[in-house]
Design a protein around this motif. Structure first.
Motif, PDB file in Angstrom:
ATOM      1  N   ASN A 139      42.755  27.649  34.023  1.00 27.12           N
ATOM      2  CA  ASN A 139      42.524  27.314  35.426  1.00 27.12           C
ATOM      3  C   ASN A 139      42.715  28.525  36.337  1.00 27.12           C
ATOM      4  O   ASN A 139      42.056  28.634  37.380  1.00 27.12           O
ATOM      5  N   ALA A 140      43.605  29.442  35.942  1.00 27.81           N
ATOM      6  CA  ALA A 140      43.784  30.670  36.719  1.00 27.81           C
ATOM      7  C   ALA A 140      42.504  31.504  36.678  1.00 27.81           C
ATOM      8  O   ALA A 140      42.070  32.053  37.700  1.00 27.81           O
ATOM      9  N   PHE A 141      41.884  31.584  35.508  1.00 28.70           N
ATOM     10  CA  PHE A 141      40.619  32.317  35.393  1.00 28.70           C
ATOM     11  C   PHE A 141      39.521  31.628  36.199  1.00 28.70           C
ATOM     12  O   PHE A 141      38.702  32.285  36.834  1.00 28.70           O
ATOM     13  N   ARG A 142      39.485  30.304  36.161  1.00 25.03           N
ATOM     14  CA  ARG A 142      38.457  29.577  36.913  1.00 25.03           C
ATOM     15  C   ARG A 142      38.595  29.835  38.415  1.00 25.03           C
ATOM     16  O   ARG A 142      37.599  30.015  39.121  1.00 25.03           O
ATOM     17  N   PHE A 143      39.830  29.818  38.893  1.00 24.82           N
ATOM     18  CA  PHE A 143      40.048  30.075  40.318  1.00 24.82           C
ATOM     19  C   PHE A 143      39.657  31.506  40.663  1.00 24.82           C
ATOM     20  O   PHE A 143      38.980  31.755  41.668  1.00 24.82           O
ATOM     21  N   GLU A 144      40.068  32.454  39.828  1.00 19.93           N
ATOM     22  CA  GLU A 144      39.742  33.858  40.074  1.00 19.93           C
ATOM     23  C   GLU A 144      38.231  34.076  40.085  1.00 19.93           C
ATOM     24  O   GLU A 144      37.715  34.912  40.838  1.00 19.93           O
ATOM     25  N   ALA A 145      37.526  33.307  39.267  1.00 27.20           N
ATOM     26  CA  ALA A 145      36.068  33.454  39.178  1.00 27.20           C
ATOM     27  C   ALA A 145      35.371  33.108  40.488  1.00 27.20           C
ATOM     28  O   ALA A 145      34.254  33.566  40.738  1.00 27.20           O
ATOM     29  N   THR A 146      36.022  32.318  41.331  1.00 27.24           N
ATOM     30  CA  THR A 146      35.404  31.951  42.611  1.00 27.24           C
ATOM     31  C   THR A 146      35.355  33.128  43.578  1.00 27.24           C
ATOM     32  O   THR A 146      34.573  33.115  44.540  1.00 27.24           O
ATOM     33  N   ILE A 147      36.175  34.154  43.329  1.00 32.65           N
ATOM     34  CA  ILE A 147      36.212  35.314  44.225  1.00 32.65           C
ATOM     35  C   ILE A 147      35.949  36.631  43.498  1.00 32.65           C
ATOM     36  O   ILE A 147      35.989  37.694  44.104  1.00 32.65           O
ATOM     37  N   ASN A 148      35.692  36.551  42.192  1.00 27.70           N
ATOM     38  CA  ASN A 148      35.448  37.734  41.371  1.00 27.70           C
ATOM     39  C   ASN A 148      34.080  37.582  40.717  1.00 27.70           C
ATOM     40  O   ASN A 148      33.940  36.881  39.718  1.00 27.70           O
ATOM     41  N   PRO A 149      33.045  38.227  41.271  1.00 28.73           N
ATOM     42  CA  PRO A 149      31.674  38.035  40.773  1.00 28.73           C
ATOM     43  C   PRO A 149      31.499  38.339  39.291  1.00 28.73           C
ATOM     44  O   PRO A 149      30.777  37.625  38.588  1.00 28.73           O
ATOM     45  N   GLN A 150      32.156  39.401  38.797  1.00 23.86           N
ATOM     46  CA  GLN A 150      32.001  39.752  37.385  1.00 23.86           C
ATOM     47  C   GLN A 150      32.624  38.692  36.483  1.00 23.86           C
ATOM     48  O   GLN A 150      32.020  38.265  35.496  1.00 23.86           O
ATOM     49  N   LEU A 151      33.820  38.250  36.842  1.00 21.54           N
ATOM     50  CA  LEU A 151      34.474  37.207  36.062  1.00 21.54           C
ATOM     51  C   LEU A 151      33.718  35.893  36.216  1.00 21.54           C
ATOM     52  O   LEU A 151      33.636  35.096  35.266  1.00 21.54           O
ATOM     53  N   GLN A 152      33.155  35.652  37.372  1.00 15.34           N
ATOM     54  CA  GLN A 152      32.369  34.438  37.605  1.00 15.34           C
ATOM     55  C   GLN A 152      31.244  34.327  36.586  1.00 15.34           C
ATOM     56  O   GLN A 152      30.985  33.250  36.038  1.00 15.34           O
ATOM     57  N   GLN A 153      30.602  35.438  36.293  1.00 18.59           N
ATOM     58  CA  GLN A 153      29.516  35.440  35.324  1.00 18.59           C
ATOM     59  C   GLN A 153      30.028  35.085  33.930  1.00 18.59           C
ATOM     60  O   GLN A 153      29.392  34.314  33.203  1.00 18.59           O
ATOM     61  N   LEU A 154      31.181  35.615  33.562  1.00 18.45           N
ATOM     62  CA  LEU A 154      31.731  35.338  32.241  1.00 18.45           C
ATOM     63  C   LEU A 154      32.171  33.884  32.105  1.00 18.45           C
ATOM     64  O   LEU A 154      31.919  33.236  31.083  1.00 18.45           O
ATOM     65  N   VAL A 155      32.830  33.361  33.137  1.00 20.63           N
ATOM     66  CA  VAL A 155      33.269  31.966  33.117  1.00 20.63           C
ATOM     67  C   VAL A 155      32.056  31.044  33.078  1.00 20.63           C
ATOM     68  O   VAL A 155      32.060  30.022  32.372  1.00 20.63           O
ATOM     69  N   HIS A 156      31.018  31.410  33.807  1.00 23.73           N
ATOM     70  CA  HIS A 156      29.787  30.616  33.807  1.00 23.73           C
ATOM     71  C   HIS A 156      29.165  30.600  32.407  1.00 23.73           C
ATOM     72  O   HIS A 156      28.692  29.550  31.944  1.00 23.73           O
ATOM     73  N   MET A 157      29.167  31.733  31.735  1.00 24.83           N
ATOM     74  CA  MET A 157      28.626  31.802  30.380  1.00 24.83           C
ATOM     75  C   MET A 157      29.378  30.876  29.439  1.00 24.83           C
ATOM     76  O   MET A 157      28.777  30.157  28.627  1.00 24.83           O
ATOM     77  N   LEU A 158      30.701  30.876  29.543  1.00 26.53           N
ATOM     78  CA  LEU A 158      31.511  30.012  28.683  1.00 26.53           C
ATOM     79  C   LEU A 158      31.216  28.550  28.993  1.00 26.53           C
ATOM     80  O   LEU A 158      31.068  27.731  28.074  1.00 26.53           O
ATOM     81  N   HIS A 159      31.137  28.223  30.278  1.00 25.68           N
ATOM     82  CA  HIS A 159      30.843  26.847  30.679  1.00 25.68           C
ATOM     83  C   HIS A 159      29.502  26.392  30.118  1.00 25.68           C
ATOM     84  O   HIS A 159      29.387  25.298  29.548  1.00 25.68           O
ATOM     85  N   GLU A 160      28.486  27.239  30.261  1.00 28.52           N
ATOM     86  CA  GLU A 160      27.151  26.885  29.785  1.00 28.52           C
ATOM     87  C   GLU A 160      27.122  26.768  28.266  1.00 28.52           C
ATOM     88  O   GLU A 160      26.424  25.910  27.715  1.00 28.52           O
ATOM     89  N   ASN A 161      27.896  27.614  27.595  1.00 25.79           N
ATOM     90  CA  ASN A 161      27.954  27.556  26.135  1.00 25.79           C
ATOM     91  C   ASN A 161      28.561  26.231  25.668  1.00 25.79           C
ATOM     92  O   ASN A 161      28.014  25.560  24.784  1.00 25.79           O
ATOM     93  N   ASN A 162      29.675  25.843  26.273  1.00 25.61           N
ATOM     94  CA  ASN A 162      30.322  24.588  25.901  1.00 25.61           C
ATOM     95  C   ASN A 162      29.447  23.391  26.267  1.00 25.61           C
ATOM     96  O   ASN A 162      29.341  22.426  25.499  1.00 25.61           O
TER      97      ASN A 162
END
Length: 219
Positions: A139-162
């Motif tokens: 959840n810390a990574f998910r929150f950080e992804a809302t303000i970190n464009p690079q991490l947002q892309q990685l979290v999005h990839m994981l979400h789409e994969n699952n």
């Protein structure tokens, strides 16, 4: 290795020697421990070096930018936690494949499949809830992804994969809208994990009842 290996790559300095890779992983593991206690904002080179028990120069050598350190820590987290997701996927598809399409036309067989899936999902949610530090990090990574464009892309990839695996399951089953059904189920699982953690006690009966309603309505 997970399906995300083809889309998410380590950003920090690559290592050629075993000792160097071990130190690099130790730095990433220390980063995850800090995130589990204090959140992503607490990740600084000096704090990570202290947590890992390595010289400050080691963290800046492997990860010149903090963004690379955070992204690679996320990648390691994914590697370490995807086994549980893969187990659920394997159980679900094995259960589905144990029935022929003709057999699933029979209400009693369809109910058997639903009960099996609900049992698998309930056990999965309970297992995820029991690994509290992992959920905190996630959840810390998910929150950080809302303000970190690079991490947002990685979290999005994981979400789409699952999500893609759940979509595939609904497609094989014959859903008229696999995308919507998969999105609803995936969102519900995440909500049940969060709610059970907040309640500070796993409510198996309520979790199973909620999942049963969702699966029954979608299948």
């Amino acid at each position: 290795m997970t399906d995300t290996d083809t889309t998410i790559e380590y950003q920090g300095r690559k290592t050629q020697r075993l000792k160097g890779e071990q130190r690099r992983v130790a730095i990433l593991e220390a980063t995850l421990r800090i995130i589990s206690r204090e959140g992503v904002k607490a990740v600084k080179h000096r704090a990570v070096a202290k947590e890992a028990g390595v010289p400050l120069a080691a963290t800046t050598y492997y990860f010149k930018q903090l963004g690379d350190l955070i992204n690679d820590a996320f990648y390691l987290f994914v590697e370490n936690t995807q086994a549980n997701q893969q187990q659920l996927e394997q159980q679900s598809f094995t259960a589905l494949e144990s029935f022929s399409y003709k057999e699933l036309d029979e209400p009693e067989n369809k109910q058997k499949l639903i009960d099996m899936l609900v049992d698998f999902l309930t056990a999965h949610v309970e297992g995820e809830v029991s690994r509290l530090s992992e959920r905190v990090i996630e959840n810390a990574f998910r929150f950080e992804a809302t303000i970190n464009p690079q991490l947002q892309q990685l979290v999005h990839m994981l979400h789409e994969n699952n999500l893609s695996h759940i979509i595939n399951f609904y497609h094989v089953f014959g859903s008229d809208d696999p995308q919507a059904d998969a999105t609803i189920l995936h969102s519900l699982i995440l909500h049940l994990e969060y709610q059970n953690i907040i309640n500070n006690e796993f409510d198996q009966e309520a979790t199973r009842r909620t999942l049963l309603r969702c699966i029954t309505n979608s299948l």
